[in-house]
Design a protein around this motif. Structure first.
Motif, short mmCIF file in Angstrom:
data_model
loop_
_atom_site.label_atom_id
_atom_site.label_comp_id
_atom_site.label_asym_id
_atom_site.label_seq_id
_atom_site.Cartn_x
_atom_site.Cartn_y
_atom_site.Cartn_z
N ALA A 243 -8.54 47.55 21.73
CA ALA A 243 -10.35 47.49 20.95
C ALA A 243 -10.35 46.89 20.87
O ALA A 243 -11.33 46.61 20.04
N CYS A 244 -10.59 45.32 21.49
CA CYS A 244 -11.94 44.87 21.35
C CYS A 244 -12.85 44.36 21.78
O CYS A 244 -12.90 45.01 22.96
N GLN A 245 -13.87 44.07 20.93
CA GLN A 245 -15.15 44.38 21.67
C GLN A 245 -15.97 42.74 21.88
O GLN A 245 -15.44 41.60 21.13
N GLY A 246 -16.42 42.56 23.22
CA GLY A 246 -16.63 41.18 23.32
C GLY A 246 -17.86 40.30 22.99
O GLY A 246 -19.21 40.23 23.83
N GLU A 247 -18.48 40.38 21.27
CA GLU A 247 -19.18 40.10 20.99
C GLU A 247 -19.22 39.34 20.03
O GLU A 247 -17.81 38.95 19.07
N GLU A 248 -19.95 38.42 19.70
CA GLU A 248 -20.17 37.12 19.36
C GLU A 248 -20.34 37.65 17.45
O GLU A 248 -21.08 38.71 17.51
N SER A 249 -19.59 36.85 15.88
CA SER A 249 -19.75 37.26 15.22
C SER A 249 -21.11 37.08 14.43
O SER A 249 -21.82 37.82 13.59
N ARG A 250 -21.54 35.95 14.77
CA ARG A 250 -23.23 35.40 14.70
C ARG A 250 -23.84 35.07 15.46
O ARG A 250 -23.04 34.39 16.48
N GLY A 251 -24.32 34.26 15.61
CA GLY A 251 -25.42 33.92 16.64
C GLY A 251 -25.39 32.14 16.72
O GLY A 251 -25.23 32.08 15.16
N LYS A 252 -24.97 31.63 18.12
CA LYS A 252 -25.01 30.72 18.07
C LYS A 252 -26.16 29.33 17.41
O LYS A 252 -26.07 29.14 16.80
N ASP A 253 -27.01 30.26 16.89
CA ASP A 253 -28.33 29.23 16.44
C ASP A 253 -28.24 28.98 15.08
O ASP A 253 -28.81 28.17 14.43
N GLN A 254 -27.00 29.86 15.32
CA GLN A 254 -27.09 30.01 13.10
C GLN A 254 -26.97 28.17 13.00
O GLN A 254 -25.52 28.40 13.32
N GLN A 255 -27.62 27.57 11.57
CA GLN A 255 -27.07 26.42 10.75
C GLN A 255 -26.45 26.28 9.58
O GLN A 255 -26.95 27.05 8.91
N GLY A 256 -26.06 25.64 9.49
CA GLY A 256 -25.32 25.46 7.74
C GLY A 256 -26.56 24.54 7.48
O GLY A 256 -27.24 24.46 8.37
N THR A 257 -26.24 24.57 6.14
CA THR A 257 -27.33 23.94 4.74
C THR A 257 -25.95 21.92 5.04
O THR A 257 -25.61 22.24 4.70
N ALA A 258 -27.17 21.74 4.65
CA ALA A 258 -26.78 19.75 4.96
C ALA A 258 -25.66 20.03 3.49
O ALA A 258 -25.83 20.59 2.74
N ASP A 259 -24.48 18.70 3.35
CA ASP A 259 -24.17 18.88 2.94
C ASP A 259 -24.27 17.49 1.96
O ASP A 259 -23.32 16.73 2.63
N THR A 260 -24.11 17.59 0.77
CA THR A 260 -23.87 16.01 0.22
C THR A 260 -23.40 15.73 -0.67
O THR A 260 -23.14 14.76 -1.34
N GLN A 261 -22.60 16.94 -1.34
CA GLN A 261 -21.44 16.78 -2.02
C GLN A 261 -20.09 16.34 -1.64
O GLN A 261 -19.17 17.60 -1.53
N ALA A 262 -19.92 15.12 -1.79
CA ALA A 262 -18.41 15.14 -1.30
C ALA A 262 -17.51 15.00 -2.27
O ALA A 262 -16.04 16.59 -1.49
N ASP A 263 -17.51 15.41 -3.44
CA ASP A 263 -16.52 15.51 -4.34
C ASP A 263 -16.99 17.01 -5.54
O ASP A 263 -17.77 16.76 -5.69
N LYS A 264 -16.45 18.04 -4.75
CA LYS A 264 -16.74 19.26 -5.05
C LYS A 264 -15.95 19.57 -6.41
O LYS A 264 -15.65 21.04 -6.35
N GLY A 265 -15.10 19.47 -7.16
CA GLY A 265 -13.94 19.82 -7.86
C GLY A 265 -12.93 20.67 -7.87
O GLY A 265 -12.63 20.94 -8.57
N LEU A 266 -12.24 20.89 -6.32
CA LEU A 266 -11.98 21.05 -5.84
C LEU A 266 -10.69 21.34 -5.69
O LEU A 266 -10.17 19.60 -5.99
N GLU A 267 -9.25 21.73 -6.00
CA GLU A 267 -7.65 20.96 -6.35
C GLU A 267 -7.16 20.62 -4.57
O GLU A 267 -7.85 21.37 -3.38
N VAL A 268 -6.26 19.30 -3.80
CA VAL A 268 -5.92 19.66 -2.85
C VAL A 268 -4.75 20.53 -3.50
O VAL A 268 -4.34 20.71 -4.18
N MET A 269 -4.99 21.18 -1.73
CA MET A 269 -3.90 22.23 -1.05
C MET A 269 -3.30 21.36 -0.69
O MET A 269 -2.62 20.72 0.16
N GLY A 270 -1.86 22.76 0.35
CA GLY A 270 -0.70 22.31 0.58
C GLY A 270 0.86 21.71 -0.23
O GLY A 270 0.42 21.05 -1.22
#
Length: 460
Positions: free
Chosen positions: A19-46
């Motif tokens: 039932a699959c369709q050969g389509e991308e879920s979002r455009g390849k040209d879309q880019q994220g935003t710069a991240d400057t915050q290393a310490d995100k205050g999140l717990e270690v997982m695992g």
């Protein structure tokens, strides 16, 4: 967990490979935003494999990678969204290609190096075709095995290139409404094949002309899936002691195939001509019972949410514990393109550590996929312990065999053998010998060794 579940259920999730369709879920040209915050205050997982989200990936600079999948686009999109929320500079493009042709198109794309997908889903039957394109995980092998014991079967030269996130196997599904109509309850759930036949005969219906109008049990389209595993109940392995040659024409397989034939031709609880698709027949109430792997749980939820059904474990020849009940297979994690650029590789390795360490990801993958969690501590997770497959198969999972990453030639040629026996009048001995000969020609050209000898109760 609620957040991930909401993401995953936002769209229709389809586990049917076709039932699959050969389509991308979002455009390849879309880019994220710069991240400057290393310490995100999140717990270690695992547990053993740990993931500390408090760091920058790719120095926080925007980067986009592709992840090839062949089904369940919304589920994988939800996982990618979780990672992107932690690392907003990363964009993961989910590219959904049809199953048919996936493993023809994938190697061609991987030959393009960093222009090919950085991440790609794996089916272990095609391991030999794509292993050469995989990069080993940058995760301590012992730590990964401590969390995911089945990963031990994927170690190559001390490295792991992909592992299992869940273990899948088959179960009997029964229509509760039909059972109730015939006066059956959970107390009538059979454990042996003799008991099963009696129940199936009670559920089978014929019209005044003797034509079957309801099958008590239907395995149409899954002859090969049942046979390749049912052989273990009769004490026979699929492969020789060296694990390099198939023996699907042995006495154990013949006993298994004879049982399947007898269900239709001797006991008349189903019929080879009663539709070609046992799943559709079960949906429509035309078959009271069928045998399908765990993915059917999700198919039922999506396509027929009001159908009341139950599950029970595959029957066995007698009350005595068999050599093994059946086989299982692993649902594989993504792999990493070894020819990815340095920047892509950093993101991919970081993502895979996140993938393994995040229990929310693993619980949802197994819950939605009808799987036993490969991460052993999750067997008692409140969201998994009462799922159909864990509840039904879990108590005996140590008596199920993983044959190894079986090349697709076994499924293909056992399917042909079943069609020759049921539809073309070929004798069982000739059909199985022909299948075995072709399979072993194919195996001679493949770098394959079975993993049956890893089974706790293995006997040659």
């Amino acid at each position: 967990m609620k957040k991930l579940t909401a993401l995953l259920l936002a769209g229709v999730m389809i586990f049917s490979l076709g039932a699959c369709q050969g389509e991308e879920s979002r455009g390849k040209d879309q880019q994220g935003t710069a991240d400057t915050q290393a310490d995100k205050g999140l717990e270690v997982m695992g547990d053993n494999v740990k993931y500390d989200p408090n760091h920058l990936v790719n120095d926080g600079e925007p980067i986009s990678i592709d992840w090839w999948v062949w089904a369940s686009e919304d589920m994988f999109r939800g996982i990618a969204d979780m990672y992107e929320e932690i690392h907003p500079n990363v964009t993961i493009n989910i590219i959904n290609n049809p199953w048919d042709g996936f493993f023809t198109k994938l190697p061609l794309s991987l030959q393009k190096g960093e222009e090919g997908p950085t991440l790609f889903n794996v089916h272990n039957s095609y391991e030999n075709l794509i292993l050469n394109y995989m990069a080993p995980f940058d995760i301590d092998t012992d730590e990964l095995i401590a969390d995911y014991p089945s990963a031990a079967s994927h170690v190559k030269d001390g490295n792991i290139y992909y592992a299992d996130y869940g273990l899948s196997t088959g179960m009997v599904y029964y229509n509760k409404e039909i059972w109730e109509e015939e006066g059956l309850t959970e107390e009538d759930i059979p454990t042996t094949w003799d008991e099963f036949i009696q129940v199936a005969q009670k559920l089978t219906k014929f019209d005044e002309n003797g034509k079957m109008v309801r099958a008590g049990f239907n395995y149409n389209q899954y002859f090969n899936a049942m046979a390749l595993g049912l052989n273990y109940q009769f004490g026979a392995n699929l492969f020789n002691a060296e694990g390099t040659k198939a023996q699907v024409d042995g006495e154990g397989m013949k006993e298994a195939v004879t049982l399947l034939i007898d269900l239709y031709e001797k006991y008349h609880v189903g019929d080879k001509d009663f539709g070609t698709n046992c799943e559709q027949s079960f949906y429509q109430g035309q078959s009271a019972m069928t045998f399908v792997w765990g993915h059917f749980v999700n198919n039922l939820k999506i396509n027929y949410p009001d159908l009341e059904y139950g599950n029970f474990e595959i029957p066995i020849p007698s009350e005595e514990t068999p050599y093994a009940y059946y086989r299982y297979n692993g649902e594989a994690t993504p792999a990493i393109n070894k020819n990815a650029s340095q920047e892509q590789m950093e993101v991919a390795q970081d993502f895979m550590r996140f993938y393994f360490a995040n229990d929310e990801v693993q619980v949802t993958l197994c819950k939605e996929g009808g799987l036993i969690p490969a991460k052993s501590v999750l067997m008692e997770d409140p969201e998994l312990k009462d799922t159909p497959i864990v509840k039904t198969v879990g108590p005996h999972i140590d008596r199920y065999i993983w044959p190894g990453a079986m090349p697709s030639t076994l499924e293909t040629n056992m399917k042909i053998a079943g069609e020759d026996i049921l539809y073309n009048g070929k004798s069982m001995d000739k059909a199985l010998k022909n299948a075995n000969d072709i399979i072993n020609v194919d195996l001679a050209n493949a770098d394959f060794t079975a993993s049956e000898n890893l089974y706790k109760y293995y006997q040659e």
